[in-house]
Design a protein around this motif. Structure first.
Motif, PDB file in Angstrom:
ATOM      1  N   LEU A  15       0.823  -1.208   0.000  1.00  0.00           N
ATOM      2  CA  LEU A  15       0.000   0.000   0.000  1.00  0.00           C
ATOM      3  C   LEU A  15       0.857   1.259   0.000  1.00  0.00           C
ATOM      4  N   ALA A  16       1.973   1.214   0.727  1.00  0.00           N
ATOM      5  CA  ALA A  16       2.889   2.356   0.728  1.00  0.00           C
ATOM      6  C   ALA A  16       3.482   2.564  -0.665  1.00  0.00           C
ATOM      7  N   ALA A  17       3.776   1.460  -1.359  1.00  0.00           N
ATOM      8  CA  ALA A  17       4.330   1.566  -2.710  1.00  0.00           C
ATOM      9  C   ALA A  17       3.342   2.220  -3.661  1.00  0.00           C
ATOM     10  N   ILE A  18       2.055   1.979  -3.453  1.00  0.00           N
ATOM     11  CA  ILE A  18       1.037   2.635  -4.282  1.00  0.00           C
ATOM     12  C   ILE A  18       1.033   4.134  -4.022  1.00  0.00           C
ATOM     13  N   HIS A  19       1.018   4.536  -2.760  1.00  0.00           N
ATOM     14  CA  HIS A  19       1.002   5.966  -2.430  1.00  0.00           C
ATOM     15  C   HIS A  19       2.263   6.682  -2.917  1.00  0.00           C
ATOM     16  N   GLU A  20       3.378   5.971  -2.939  1.00  0.00           N
ATOM     17  CA  GLU A  20       4.652   6.574  -3.328  1.00  0.00           C
ATOM     18  C   GLU A  20       4.914   6.500  -4.822  1.00  0.00           C
ATOM     19  N   HIS A  21       4.044   5.824  -5.561  1.00  0.00           N
ATOM     20  CA  HIS A  21       4.291   5.660  -6.994  1.00  0.00           C
ATOM     21  C   HIS A  21       4.254   7.024  -7.687  1.00  0.00           C
ATOM     22  N   PRO A  22       5.126   7.265  -8.672  1.00  0.00           N
ATOM     23  CA  PRO A  22       5.159   8.575  -9.328  1.00  0.00           C
ATOM     24  C   PRO A  22       3.850   8.955 -10.023  1.00  0.00           C
ATOM     25  N   PHE A  23       3.076   7.958 -10.472  1.00  0.00           N
ATOM     26  CA  PHE A  23       1.781   8.286 -11.062  1.00  0.00           C
ATOM     27  C   PHE A  23       0.869   8.912 -10.014  1.00  0.00           C
ATOM     28  N   VAL A  24       0.774   8.281  -8.859  1.00  0.00           N
ATOM     29  CA  VAL A  24      -0.100   8.779  -7.801  1.00  0.00           C
ATOM     30  C   VAL A  24       0.403  10.126  -7.282  1.00  0.00           C
ATOM     31  N   ALA A  25       1.723  10.245  -7.132  1.00  0.00           N
ATOM     32  CA  ALA A  25       2.289  11.514  -6.674  1.00  0.00           C
ATOM     33  C   ALA A  25       1.976  12.634  -7.658  1.00  0.00           C
ATOM     34  N   GLY A  26       2.124  12.350  -8.958  1.00  0.00           N
ATOM     35  CA  GLY A  26       1.837  13.356  -9.978  1.00  0.00           C
ATOM     36  C   GLY A  26       0.364  13.687 -10.070  1.00  0.00           C
ATOM     37  N   LEU A  27      -0.478  12.692  -9.823  1.00  0.00           N
ATOM     38  CA  LEU A  27      -1.918  12.927  -9.784  1.00  0.00           C
ATOM     39  C   LEU A  27      -2.262  13.884  -8.647  1.00  0.00           C
ATOM     40  N   GLY A  28      -1.597  13.708  -7.519  1.00  0.00           N
ATOM     41  CA  GLY A  28      -1.882  14.535  -6.357  1.00  0.00           C
ATOM     42  C   GLY A  28      -1.459  15.975  -6.509  1.00  0.00           C
ATOM     43  N   ASP A  29      -0.242  16.192  -7.023  1.00  0.00           N
ATOM     44  CA  ASP A  29       0.244  17.581  -7.119  1.00  0.00           C
ATOM     45  C   ASP A  29      -0.065  18.227  -8.466  1.00  0.00           C
ATOM     46  N   GLY A  30      -0.736  17.477  -9.338  1.00  0.00           N
ATOM     47  CA  GLY A  30      -1.155  18.044 -10.619  1.00  0.00           C
ATOM     48  C   GLY A  30      -0.095  18.033 -11.689  1.00  0.00           C
ATOM     49  N   SER A  31       1.080  17.441 -11.405  1.00  0.00           N
ATOM     50  CA  SER A  31       2.176  17.456 -12.372  1.00  0.00           C
ATOM     51  C   SER A  31       2.121  16.298 -13.360  1.00  0.00           C
ATOM     52  N   LEU A  32       1.179  15.367 -13.181  1.00  0.00           N
ATOM     53  CA  LEU A  32       1.084  14.213 -14.069  1.00  0.00           C
ATOM     54  C   LEU A  32       0.786  14.688 -15.488  1.00  0.00           C
ATOM     55  N   PRO A  33       1.584  14.251 -16.468  1.00  0.00           N
ATOM     56  CA  PRO A  33       1.320  14.675 -17.847  1.00  0.00           C
ATOM     57  C   PRO A  33      -0.085  14.276 -18.294  1.00  0.00           C
ATOM     58  N   ILE A 130      -8.602   0.749  -1.810  1.00  0.00           N
ATOM     59  CA  ILE A 130      -7.377   1.452  -2.188  1.00  0.00           C
ATOM     60  C   ILE A 130      -7.706   2.774  -2.865  1.00  0.00           C
ATOM     61  N   TYR A 131      -8.730   2.789  -3.708  1.00  0.00           N
ATOM     62  CA  TYR A 131      -9.093   4.056  -4.346  1.00  0.00           C
ATOM     63  C   TYR A 131      -9.602   5.059  -3.321  1.00  0.00           C
ATOM     64  N   GLN A 132     -10.370   4.602  -2.348  1.00  0.00           N
ATOM     65  CA  GLN A 132     -10.839   5.512  -1.312  1.00  0.00           C
ATOM     66  C   GLN A 132      -9.667   6.028  -0.477  1.00  0.00           C
ATOM     67  N   ASP A 133      -8.728   5.139  -0.162  1.00  0.00           N
ATOM     68  CA  ASP A 133      -7.563   5.521   0.628  1.00  0.00           C
ATOM     69  C   ASP A 133      -6.693   6.523  -0.125  1.00  0.00           C
ATOM     70  N   VAL A 134      -6.452   6.263  -1.395  1.00  0.00           N
ATOM     71  CA  VAL A 134      -5.656   7.188  -2.213  1.00  0.00           C
ATOM     72  C   VAL A 134      -6.393   8.511  -2.375  1.00  0.00           C
ATOM     73  N   GLY A 135      -7.687   8.467  -2.640  1.00  0.00           N
ATOM     74  CA  GLY A 135      -8.453   9.700  -2.795  1.00  0.00           C
ATOM     75  C   GLY A 135      -8.415  10.566  -1.556  1.00  0.00           C
ATOM     76  N   ASP A 136      -8.566   9.947  -0.382  1.00  0.00           N
ATOM     77  CA  ASP A 136      -8.509  10.696   0.875  1.00  0.00           C
ATOM     78  C   ASP A 136      -7.140  11.329   1.078  1.00  0.00           C
ATOM     79  N   ALA A 137      -6.080  10.561   0.782  1.00  0.00           N
ATOM     80  CA  ALA A 137      -4.725  11.073   0.974  1.00  0.00           C
ATOM     81  C   ALA A 137      -4.440  12.237   0.023  1.00  0.00           C
ATOM     82  N   THR A 166     -17.311   1.817   0.538  1.00  0.00           N
ATOM     83  CA  THR A 166     -16.128   1.039   0.926  1.00  0.00           C
ATOM     84  C   THR A 166     -16.336   0.384   2.279  1.00  0.00           C
ATOM     85  N   ALA A 167     -16.906   1.120   3.220  1.00  0.00           N
ATOM     86  CA  ALA A 167     -17.173   0.561   4.550  1.00  0.00           C
ATOM     87  C   ALA A 167     -18.145  -0.609   4.453  1.00  0.00           C
ATOM     88  N   ARG A 168     -19.122  -0.511   3.575  1.00  0.00           N
ATOM     89  CA  ARG A 168     -20.081  -1.607   3.400  1.00  0.00           C
ATOM     90  C   ARG A 168     -19.389  -2.829   2.795  1.00  0.00           C
TER      91      ARG A 168
END
Length: 214
Positions: A15-33, A130-137, A166-168
């Motif tokens: 799960l940490a590898a997903i959050h640290e992946h450059p795609f996810v990082a770029g999605l978060g800060d808006g730098s993803l091409p 995982i999508y809910q967790d990534v979205g929240d982060a 997700t909780a359900r």
């Protein structure tokens, strides 16, 4: 600690590898091409059609009326609500499944149709959670989504309604794990891990703009 808490803790490195992946990082800060994001959205739209089919299989195999209703609503959400988000960015239904997308959907469909119902549910859960967790982060890091190039994506998966879904899904999985034997519970744990691996592979394939080699 319930089953879902146990498997979540057991997969913290993944799960940490997903959050640290450059795609996810770029999605978060808006730098993803933009072309990388559009390629991802094309693959995700193709993925969702088979994800909906997998949930439909679970609905058909479930015996609890509430489970049947939940999976049925999930099918509708995958086909209608989420595809509306994709249609705002790409032509839905266009393109060819990448190798990773094909492998992931084939795994979900095979597990939902041929393994125990409990195992199929465990395989479906990571896409919710995982999508809910990534979205929240990403929402926590971005704060105000106004003007964010991918704010609609972040907002959808960080939405309280999606958190409720997700909780359900977790509650159903925990209930099923409590009622099955050790062997089935072990297969459930393996299915959760395998689907989580495919989640990482899906992000990574989008980042690499993966194509079939021949």
């Amino acid at each position: 600690m319930g089953f879902t808490d146990e498997v979540w803790q057991a997969n913290q490195d993944l799960l940490a590898a997903i959050h640290e992946h450059p795609f996810v990082a770029g999605l978060g800060d808006g730098s993803l091409p933009r072309e990388v994001f559009d390629g991802y959205m094309t693959q995700d739209a193709l993925y969702l059609a088979d994800y909906a089919r997998a949930m439909a299989m679970l609905a058909a195999r479930a015996t609890d009326p509430d489970d049947i209703t939940f999976w049925g609503i999930g099918v509708q959400g995958a086909i209608v609500a989420e595809r509306e988000l994709h249609a705002a960015h790409v032509e839905v239904g266009a393109g060819t499944m990448s190798p990773s997308c094909r492998a992931y959907t084939s795994y979900l469909l095979a597990t939902a149709s041929t393994d125990a119902y409990e195992v199929g549910v465990a395989a479906i859960l990571p896409c919710f959670w995982i999508y809910q967790d990534v979205g929240d982060a990403l929402l926590g890091a971005a704060g105000n989504l106004e003007g964010h190039p991918y704010g609609d994506w972040i907002g959808m998966y960080a939405d309280p309604l999606f958190a409720e879904q997700t909780a359900r899904a977790r509650a159903i999985t925990d209930r099923l794990a409590e009622g099955c034997g050790p062997a089935t519970r072990a297969r459930m744990a393996d299915a959760f891990t395998q689907a989580s691996r495919y989640e990482w592979m899906f992000w990574d394939a989008a980042w690499r703009q993966e194509r079939w080699p021949i």
